[in-house]
Design a protein around this motif. Structure first.
Motif, short mmCIF file in Angstrom:
data_model
loop_
_atom_site.label_atom_id
_atom_site.label_comp_id
_atom_site.label_asym_id
_atom_site.label_seq_id
_atom_site.Cartn_x
_atom_site.Cartn_y
_atom_site.Cartn_z
N UNK A 1 20.69 127.49 96.74
CA UNK A 1 20.96 127.40 98.17
C UNK A 1 19.85 126.56 98.81
N UNK A 2 20.32 125.63 99.65
CA UNK A 2 19.38 124.78 100.37
C UNK A 2 18.56 125.62 101.35
N UNK A 3 17.28 125.37 101.41
CA UNK A 3 16.40 126.08 102.35
C UNK A 3 15.78 125.06 103.28
N UNK A 4 15.77 125.36 104.57
CA UNK A 4 15.22 124.43 105.55
C UNK A 4 13.97 125.00 106.20
N UNK A 5 13.12 124.11 106.66
CA UNK A 5 11.98 124.55 107.45
C UNK A 5 12.44 124.78 108.89
N UNK A 6 11.62 125.48 109.67
CA UNK A 6 11.94 125.70 111.08
C UNK A 6 12.08 124.34 111.78
N UNK A 7 11.23 123.39 111.41
CA UNK A 7 11.28 122.08 112.07
C UNK A 7 12.61 121.38 111.76
N UNK A 8 13.06 121.50 110.52
CA UNK A 8 14.33 120.85 110.16
C UNK A 8 15.50 121.46 110.94
N UNK A 9 15.48 122.79 111.09
CA UNK A 9 16.57 123.43 111.83
C UNK A 9 16.51 123.05 113.31
N UNK A 10 15.32 122.98 113.84
CA UNK A 10 15.19 122.58 115.25
C UNK A 10 15.68 121.15 115.43
N UNK A 11 15.41 120.30 114.45
CA UNK A 11 15.87 118.92 114.52
C UNK A 11 17.41 118.86 114.46
N UNK A 12 18.01 119.71 113.60
CA UNK A 12 19.48 119.77 113.54
C UNK A 12 20.05 120.21 114.88
N UNK A 13 19.43 121.23 115.48
CA UNK A 13 19.85 121.70 116.81
C UNK A 13 19.78 120.53 117.80
N UNK A 14 18.65 119.82 117.76
CA UNK A 14 18.44 118.74 118.72
C UNK A 14 19.50 117.64 118.56
N UNK A 15 19.73 117.24 117.31
CA UNK A 15 20.72 116.18 117.06
C UNK A 15 22.11 116.63 117.53
#
Ligand SMILES: NC(=O)C1=CN([C@@H]2O[C@H](COP(=O)(O)OP(=O)(O)OC[C@H]3O[C@@H](n4cnc5c(N)ncnc54)[C@H](OP(=O)(O)O)[C@@H]3O)[C@@H](O)[C@H]2O)[C@@H](O)CC1
Ligand SMILES: [K+]
Length: 524
Positions: A1-15
């Motif tokens: 399972x892919x694991x993301x950092x908090x920064x990556x998730x925040x970036x997904x939210x932003x995009x």
């Protein structure tokens, strides 16, 4: 399972919000509703409550207001306590707070310690607490009001649902920033966060559910798989091929340098670990005085006596080992070697000079104490190091507590600084790759916490390298198979009392199980 950092998730939210145009309030609505669906599944029997939603000032609190509203609609008795002034809540969280207030939700505000203490005292003891204090926006040690709220939640005896992240857990590193909520269920949004998969955070997460909140799949797919939780599917994809026309040369020949007086078993288990991994041939170099013992213990492996001093290998064994590694695919070195000064010097020399991939464990690791830069002097072949937290502490000069508090960070910093694969053993073993990617192992149980298990793992990883696996893949697969064998044994033997010899016998069946899983995956 892919694991993301908090920064990556925040970036997904932003995009999603800025580029795609899906409003943040829509994502928040989805997040809250998904959390409620999981809440009903897990805690539905607690209806009608009472439920207390503890909300922080940010968007994590915003999810909490959506949850409070949905539960009210479903007939639950819900109160919401916000850690801050009403005017301090803005953006999407502010919108949802106003909606909740308009619908008559019971909401209190506590912006200082006295108000918080008074508000908590007034609460009817909740059956369920929704922890919406801090999510991926956690930016510093938890203190003041938030720390008091966290302590109160943990002492309440209520069941706890953590929204996105247990408050106080750093979703990227897995560290606990001062203190953290202990949840029964964590519903995390958009993707599993890497920090939640490792200890100490994993112990606060409880059951982990990943909820989809409307981030377009194309955006998630575009992110590279930097960090992974290694489950059966990921591990099966790494199995080395077993050509039907293969012979023992096809499956590689490794050299094990291990053992000293009183520790011949470590050498034997390393060799057997490699054979049980499917390696073609194994040669064990050991101190001359324990050679007769190993000749008896090991039936399938070849053995070679090496020069020794006081029961451990001497520096003079250098040339003998060099001759032995010629024509081999990998060197496994360290188990049971002892800590004599000459042996340590020999290990440092061999690790620096050996042109093969090297798997280094136990006393071999301790030889590098204060001198890990030797790894940078290697000219060929990847080094795989397999420390437990005590060995990691000696390698880095940190305390064991410091290693345990930041397993991901400590492993990753070492792997990138020294260009090695660092396997930090323990529950949820972390495998840090030289380029900074992380693999977190999902298999295994406390039955592995007994003598000899580490030696088996060393042999297992080296045995996979001998069969042609790249060192990084061998480390990931070896750790998974080791844990899978223990999980299989737990079903038959139980957890307490399984031995390294039991594990050795179980390894072929574990590999077969994984191979079958891989075939199923391939058939789709
Ligand atoms: N649109 C989206 O992006 C979506 C986001 N979503 C949700 O939002 C969450 C992220 O929200 P977020 O970014 O607002 O951060 P959040 O975790 O609420 O905390 C920030 C607040 O806490 C404060 N604070 C920080 N550290 C602190 C400490 N140690 N002790 C005390 N206070 C501390 C900080 O104060 P500051 O440091 O700024 O002064 C700020 O006020 C995410 O986890 C998910 O649940 C979903 O709804 C999906 C859509
Ligand atoms: K939270």
């Amino acid at each position: 399972m892919k694991l993301l950092t908090a920064e990556e998730v925040r970036e997904l939210d932003r995009q999603t919000i800025e580029q795609v145009g899906i409003p943040g309030a829509v994502l928040m609505e989805n997040a809250g509703r998904q959390a409620v669906a999981h809440l009903l599944r897990r805690f539905g029997s607690l209806r009608p409550g009472p439920v207390l939603v503890l909300a922080g000032k940010g968007n994590n609190g915003g999810d909490g207001y959506v949850i409070a509203r949905c539960l009210l609609d479903l007939g639950w008795r819900v109160r919401t306590l916000v850690l801050g002034e009403r005017q301090a809540i803005g953006g999407d969280a502010g919108i949802n707070l106003e909606v909740l207030l308009k619908l008559g939700g019971a909401v209190e505000f506590a912006a200082d310690a006295a108000a918080l203490a008074e508000a908590l005292q007034r609460q009817e003891p909740p059956a369920l607490i929704v922890d919406a204090l801090l999510g991926t926006g956690l930016s510093s040690q938890v203190g003041g009001l938030y720390a008091r709220a966290v302590d109160w939640i943990n002492a309440s005896g209520a069941r706890v649902l953590a929204v996105d992240v247990p408050s106080g857990v750093d979703a990227t590193t897995g560290r606990i920033l001062g203190k953290a909520v202990r949840a029964d269920l964590t519903v995390t949004f958009a993707a599993a966060k890497v920090g939640l998969a490792v200890y100490p955070a994993a112990e606060r997460v409880g059951e982990l559910a990943v909820a989809e909140i409307g981030i377009p799949a194309a955006l998630s797919r575009a992110l590279p798989d930097r960090h992974l939780l290694v489950e059966a599917g990921e591990a099966a994809a790494l199995l080395p091929a077993r050509p039907a026309a293969g012979h023992k040369g096809t499956f590689g020949h490794l050299l094990v340098v291990a053992g000293s007086t009183g520790k011949s078993g470590a050498a034997a288990m390393t060799a057997e670990g490699a054979l049980r991994a499917g390696a073609g041939l194994v040669t064990v170099g050991c101190p001359r005085s324990i050679h007769p013992t190993l000749e008896v213990k090991l039936t399938e492996a070849m053995t070679a006596p090496l020069d020794e001093v006081d029961g451990g290998l001497s520096l003079q064994a250098q040339e003998q080992v060099r001759e032995l590694w010629a024509g081999k695919q990998v060197l496994a070195i360290g188990p049971g070697l002892g800590l004599a000064d000459e042996t340590r010097a020999l290990v440092r020399h061999l690790v620096r000079e050996c042109p093969l991939p090297v798997v280094l464990d136990a006393d071999g690791l301790n030889s590098l104490e204060g001198k890990p830069a030797i790894l940078n002097q290697r000219t060929a072949g990847t080094a795989v190091l397999t420390p437990h937290p005590g060995e990691m502490a000696r390698l880095t000069g940190l305390s064991i507590a410091e290693v345990e508090a930041d397993r991901l960070g400590v492993a990753r910093r070492f792997a990138t600084a020294y260009g090695a694969v660092l396997v930090l053993k323990g529950a949820r073993t972390v495998i840090a790759l030289p380029d900074g990617r992380l693999r977190i192992n999902a298999s295994g149980n406390p039955g592995l916490a007994t003598g000899g298990m580490g030696d088996v793992l060393t042999g297992l990883i080296a045995g996979l390298i001998a069969q042609g696996s790249p060192a990084e893949e061998a480390a990931v697969l070896g750790v998974f198979l080791h844990g899978l064998a223990a999980d299989r044994l737990r079903k038959t033997l139980g957890e307490a009392g399984m031995t390294a010899s039991d594990l050795l016998r179980e390894l072929p069946a574990a590999r077969r199980e994984l191979t079958q899983q891989g075939e199923c995956n391939a058939q789709g």
